[in-house]
Design an enzyme around this catalytic site. Structure first.
Site, PDB file in Angstrom:
ATOM      1  N   ASP A 321       0.854  -1.198   0.000  1.00 47.47           N
ATOM      2  CA  ASP A 321       0.000   0.000   0.000  1.00 47.47           C
ATOM      3  C   ASP A 321       0.892   1.251   0.000  1.00 47.47           C
ATOM      4  O   ASP A 321       1.380   1.619   1.052  1.00 47.47           O
ATOM      5  CB  ASP A 321      -0.984  -0.007   1.165  1.00 47.47           C
ATOM      6  N   GLU A 514      12.078   0.669   7.781  1.00 44.57           N
ATOM      7  CA  GLU A 514      11.141  -0.258   7.108  1.00 44.57           C
ATOM      8  C   GLU A 514      11.431  -0.381   5.620  1.00 44.57           C
ATOM      9  O   GLU A 514      11.084  -1.376   5.000  1.00 44.57           O
ATOM     10  CB  GLU A 514       9.694   0.204   7.320  1.00 44.57           C
TER      11      GLU A 514
END
Length: 583
Positions: A321, A514
């Site tokens: 996403d 991340e």
């Protein structure tokens, strides 16, 4: 077949519902955390920089009381409460986020796990030791009040403590946890892994699937289905067959969720194949990104907004996403308003399910249930045939997402195009050689700092120039498992590139991220809906996996440009000769 006709009619109505103004059901029942006027007013006032902050805040009093007070306040201001009063209302009726969780040091954490001794480079060994320490920082345990008063929290209660990704992600996430568990198992923390697995299995028993993450607003969407693989990795380390026996039916239940709710029929060459897609027919903006979703919807005609919100949720379910993967084929492939996730059959999802079917077959054989083992063997064979017929491209040497509306493959590069190699879901023994040629032809091996998520610059976080740890793993282990020495050598060099990027950034910033930007020498990544997050669960897990696999060869030294595979032999010759000299 009147029953089947009725079922098809229902599916058709659902599809039509996505295209009409008819409201789809909300992501959960809560009129505070999932839908309703309170959520709308607070999120559209943008009291917080990140919409997720508000929906993670526990209530100070019962939800009925909060809603009653809000309704009176809203009526008094003609349903448009001034910002200051809204802020005061939230401060009085909500607690700061994170109050429902407490830090937890895993009881099975130990000082010097054995894998550290396999790492030859002293700097990398010390770094791996620091990453091993991070499990203590990322450990969380729920406070008892989440169990006694669940209605006051958006957090979904879990019995066992767990490891979180880090940063804004203070709850557990489904697919992140697989790479976290791989790292934990190397850290010899099998009890922590068992607890996390039990949490997921409990969720399947309660909801029929594993939600995206541990919040009520994630309930109606899942994430890439890796639960069966998690069980397999735990069993490999512990041989805990009793745990498998207790939970095999729950694993089957999770796969049933994907088959019943996410299956689509694809017709190719006059034959129908059943494959899976991401699909979340629930309405309204995502609560954790409410204002962004609402503002994006305002750029579309009113009748198209529910469909947009459902597609955004499907994009979130994919784990990607967001990405050009889900925008391609839309009216404006650079705009998120063109998102059409559910119209694509993704390579990685189907490879994950193919692998899960193989593992389930193995599990049932291990438990002596041959009829169930045969059922999953057959399912895997059917999916393998579908992958070959619908997604494989012989000329390109890779698999590609299939566009259901335009009836063609999406030929763009994504690391996910090689997931079947990682998942062992192919029948052609020459596939590794073809995949290697695909990477060369796509110029992917020229990137020095990691494998890019795509070659498209859309500003979305799952696109160029970002690189993500799990996608490095998909390609590296896919090649490493091949019998082809050249593929194994490329896998090592890709691992070396990724380790250096992570190590160099850690040396500068004392943090793991991340995602990473690989266009400027390797930096923390950017783009998407929020600032890059530190932590970071799956990044740590992948680094530990690579250090475990290649620890005797990896170095922390200066970054080298990637060499084309045919040059690798020449490049490796000096080190090979050195290794033959007397020490």
């Amino acid at each position: 077949m009147p029953g089947r006709t009725w079922e098809l009619c229902l599916l058709l109505l659902l599809e039509l519902g996505l295209r009409s103004q008819e409201a789809l059901p909300p992501p959960c029942e809560s009129e505070i955390y999932c839908h309703g006027e309170l959520l709308h007013q607070v999120q559209m006032a943008k009291l917080y920089q990140d919409d997720k902050e508000f929906v993670d805040m526990p209530l100070s009093v019962a939800p009925e009381q909060v809603l009653q007070t809000f309704t009176e306040l809203s009526r008094g201001h003609n349903h448009s409460i001034p910002r200051e009063q809204l802020q005061a209302f939230v401060q009085e009726h909500f607690q700061a986020k994170g109050q429902e969780l407490q830090p937890w040091t895993p009881v099975d954490w130990k000082d010097s796990p054995r894998f550290l001794q396999k790492i030859s480079d002293g700097k990398l060994r010390a770094w791996a030791g620091q990453l091993h320490q991070l499990w203590k920082k990322l450990g969380k345990k729920m406070k008892p009040e989440v169990l006694s008063h669940p209605e006051r929290f958006s957090l979904i209660y879990s019995d066992h403590p767990f490891i979180v990704p880090g940063g804004r992600f203070v709850e557990f996430y489904y697919w992140d946890s697989y790479w976290v568990m791989e790292g934990l198992l190397l850290s010899e923390m099998a009890e922590t892994v068992k607890g996390m697995l039990q949490n997921f299995l409990d969720l399947v028993k309660t909801y029929g699937h594993v939600p995206n993450g541990g919040r009520v607003y994630y309930l109606q969407r899942s994430q890439p289905p890796l639960l069966t693989l998690m069980m397999d990795r735990y069993l490999t380390h512990t041989n805990d067959t009793a745990f498998l026996q207790e939970n095999i039916e729950t694993l089957a239940l999770e796969l049933d969720f994907w088959i019943k709710n996410r299956t689509v029929s694809v017709s190719v060459g006059g034959k129908n194949y059943l494959l899976n897609r991401y699909y979340v027919p629930y309405g309204g903006p995502r609560p954790e990104s409410y204002s962004k979703d609402a503002e994006l919807a305002n750029t579309l005609p009113e009748g198209d907004r529910e469909a947009l919100w459902a597609e955004l949720k499907a994009g979130a379910e994919s784990g990607w996403d967001f990405s050009s993967r889900w925008l391609i084929g839309g009216p404006n492939p650079n705009s998120l308003s063109s998102i059409r996730t559910s119209k694509l059959v993704p390579v990685d999802l189907n490879a994950f399910l193919c692998q899960a079917e193989e593992l389930m077959s193995n599990f049932y054989s291990r438990l002596g249930n041959e009829s169930q083992a045969m059922k999953y063997r057959t399912l895997r064979e059917q999916r393998l045939a579908a992958l070959n017929a619908v997604l494989w491209d012989e000329k390109a040497g890779a698999w590609f997402d299939y566009d259901l509306e335009n009836k063609k493959k999406n030929g763009e590069f994504y690391p996910s195009n090689l997931t079947p190699l990682w998942a062992g879901c192919f029948s052609d023994p020459g596939v590794a050689d073809k995949a290697l040629k695909y990477l060369e032809d796509s110029q992917i091996l020229t990137y020095q700092y990691g494998i890019p998520t795509s070659l498209q610059k859309t500003g979305q976080q799952w696109d160029f120039p970002n690189a993500w740890a799990p996608l490095q793993d998909l390609v590296i282990r896919g090649l490493a498992k091949a019998a082809l020495p050249r593929a194994q050598e490329v896998a090592f060099q890709l691992a070396q590139n990724w380790i250096r990027t992570n190590f160099d950034v850690y040396s500068q910033k004392s943090a793991m991220y991340e995602k990473y930007n690989i266009s400027n020498g390797g930096q923390p990544g950017g783009g998407g809906e929020y600032e890059v997050q530190e932590g970071f669960g799956w990044t740590n897990g992948v680094v530990l996996m690579l250090l475990d696999r290649y620890g005797d060869r990896l170095t922390s030294g200066a970054q080298l440009a990637f060499l084309e595979p045919h040059c690798l032999a020449a490049a490796l010759l000096p080190s090979l000769l050195l290794s033959l000299l007397p020490q």
